[in-house]
Design a protein around this motif. Sequence first.
Motif, mmCIF file in Angstrom:
data_model
loop_
_atom_site.group_PDB
_atom_site.id
_atom_site.type_symbol
_atom_site.label_atom_id
_atom_site.label_comp_id
_atom_site.label_asym_id
_atom_site.label_seq_id
_atom_site.Cartn_x
_atom_site.Cartn_y
_atom_site.Cartn_z
ATOM 1 N N ASP A 29 51.933 76.393 -16.521
ATOM 2 C CA ASP A 29 52.807 75.438 -15.965
ATOM 3 C C ASP A 29 53.527 74.732 -17.024
ATOM 4 O O ASP A 29 54.108 73.658 -16.842
ATOM 5 C CB ASP A 29 52.667 74.661 -14.741
ATOM 6 C CG ASP A 29 51.180 73.877 -15.138
ATOM 7 O OD1 ASP A 29 50.696 73.974 -16.158
ATOM 8 O OD2 ASP A 29 50.825 72.980 -14.191
ATOM 9 N N GLY A 30 52.978 74.688 -18.343
ATOM 10 C CA GLY A 30 53.455 74.045 -19.605
ATOM 11 C C GLY A 30 52.274 72.815 -19.870
ATOM 12 O O GLY A 30 52.475 72.182 -20.752
ATOM 13 N N THR A 31 51.420 72.701 -18.973
ATOM 14 C CA THR A 31 50.505 71.513 -19.381
ATOM 15 C C THR A 31 49.274 72.167 -20.094
ATOM 16 O O THR A 31 49.125 73.365 -20.035
ATOM 17 C CB THR A 31 49.892 70.962 -18.003
ATOM 18 O OG1 THR A 31 49.214 71.863 -17.228
ATOM 19 C CG2 THR A 31 51.001 70.175 -17.196
ATOM 20 N N THR A 32 48.386 71.227 -20.571
ATOM 21 C CA THR A 32 47.372 71.542 -21.383
ATOM 22 C C THR A 32 46.126 71.059 -20.609
ATOM 23 O O THR A 32 46.038 69.792 -20.574
ATOM 24 C CB THR A 32 47.390 71.158 -22.782
ATOM 25 O OG1 THR A 32 48.690 71.829 -23.367
ATOM 26 C CG2 THR A 32 46.301 71.550 -23.781
ATOM 27 N N ALA A 33 45.068 71.727 -20.601
ATOM 28 C CA ALA A 33 43.791 71.287 -19.911
ATOM 29 C C ALA A 33 42.651 71.404 -21.214
ATOM 30 O O ALA A 33 43.145 71.811 -22.055
ATOM 31 C CB ALA A 33 43.380 72.263 -18.769
ATOM 32 N N TRP A 34 41.717 70.780 -21.146
ATOM 33 C CA TRP A 34 40.590 70.863 -22.057
ATOM 34 C C TRP A 34 39.357 71.015 -21.279
ATOM 35 O O TRP A 34 39.009 70.809 -20.364
ATOM 36 C CB TRP A 34 40.579 69.638 -22.897
ATOM 37 C CG TRP A 34 40.423 68.332 -22.315
ATOM 38 C CD1 TRP A 34 41.245 67.509 -21.643
ATOM 39 C CD2 TRP A 34 39.154 67.915 -22.121
ATOM 40 N NE1 TRP A 34 40.650 66.487 -21.055
ATOM 41 C CE2 TRP A 34 39.152 66.574 -21.313
ATOM 42 C CE3 TRP A 34 37.699 67.970 -22.597
ATOM 43 C CZ2 TRP A 34 38.275 65.461 -21.047
ATOM 44 C CZ3 TRP A 34 36.698 67.272 -22.357
ATOM 45 C CH2 TRP A 34 36.699 65.960 -21.551
ATOM 46 N N ARG A 35 38.491 71.504 -22.272
ATOM 47 C CA ARG A 35 36.746 71.515 -21.888
ATOM 48 C C ARG A 35 36.193 71.313 -23.044
ATOM 49 O O ARG A 35 36.427 71.858 -24.079
ATOM 50 C CB ARG A 35 36.712 72.578 -20.985
ATOM 51 C CG ARG A 35 36.808 74.052 -21.913
ATOM 52 C CD ARG A 35 36.344 75.427 -20.851
ATOM 53 N NE ARG A 35 36.796 76.531 -21.648
ATOM 54 C CZ ARG A 35 35.989 77.272 -22.317
ATOM 55 N NH1 ARG A 35 34.549 76.776 -22.764
ATOM 56 N NH2 ARG A 35 36.456 78.322 -23.168
ATOM 57 N N ARG A 36 34.804 70.896 -22.904
ATOM 58 C CA ARG A 36 33.775 70.806 -23.781
ATOM 59 C C ARG A 36 33.270 72.241 -23.981
ATOM 60 O O ARG A 36 33.002 73.021 -23.130
ATOM 61 C CB ARG A 36 32.831 69.948 -23.555
ATOM 62 C CG ARG A 36 33.174 68.568 -23.194
ATOM 63 C CD ARG A 36 33.317 67.673 -24.458
ATOM 64 N NE ARG A 36 32.614 67.764 -25.592
ATOM 65 C CZ ARG A 36 31.561 67.035 -26.016
ATOM 66 N NH1 ARG A 36 31.629 65.782 -25.563
ATOM 67 N NH2 ARG A 36 30.820 67.077 -26.881
ATOM 68 N N ILE A 37 32.928 72.627 -25.171
ATOM 69 C CA ILE A 37 32.353 73.986 -25.661
ATOM 70 C C ILE A 37 30.763 73.487 -25.676
ATOM 71 O O ILE A 37 30.404 72.545 -26.474
ATOM 72 C CB ILE A 37 32.750 74.589 -26.815
ATOM 73 C CG1 ILE A 37 34.400 74.727 -26.809
ATOM 74 C CG2 ILE A 37 32.211 75.778 -27.233
ATOM 75 C CD1 ILE A 37 34.930 74.909 -28.332
ATOM 76 N N ALA A 38 30.163 74.208 -25.035
ATOM 77 C CA ALA A 38 28.683 74.071 -24.849
ATOM 78 C C ALA A 38 28.153 74.277 -26.186
ATOM 79 O O ALA A 38 28.360 75.510 -27.035
ATOM 80 C CB ALA A 38 27.944 74.804 -23.978
#
Length: 165
Positions: A29-38
């Motif tokens: 949808d054009g947004t950016t999500a993020w997550r921590r890399i373990a």
Amino acid sequence: ARRAREFDVADVLRDELRALDVCLLDQSDGTTAWRRIARAPDSPPPHVPKRNLRTVAHDACRASTGCEPERAEAAASLAATSVAQLAQAAALLSTEVSTPGPDAARAASAVAALVDASLARLKFLGAPEMHGRKCADASLNFALAGVRERAIYDALADRLLVELQ
């Protein structure tokens, strides 16, 4: 930065976030999500490249007073700077301006930009480079810069408590 169509800045930010164990995920949808890399529990904290304090202070001035593209580029540069360096730059700015006037107002605005960048780094990235007594040193530097915003001191204390647990 991508929204402002500054793809070079966005790519630099993405690479620096990856070095700090943060993965950005472009959504359909054009947004950016993020997550921590373990990371493995015994692995060292990520390395944040050391920057010249005068450059950091200059970026803070540009982030608080420059034109829109310049502000975005400077803010991106500050986002990739360690909290310890942001605090040292704040102390440097406060020592260089000793008389009231336009320079003092510009320095105060730049110090506020440094505090905002530090809070963002502590809130969203956890500032993994802040180990040992770096939180106490950053608190001292912000105090020397005359920062009275309690949120930065609370965030640094919280980061220290996380390490102690």
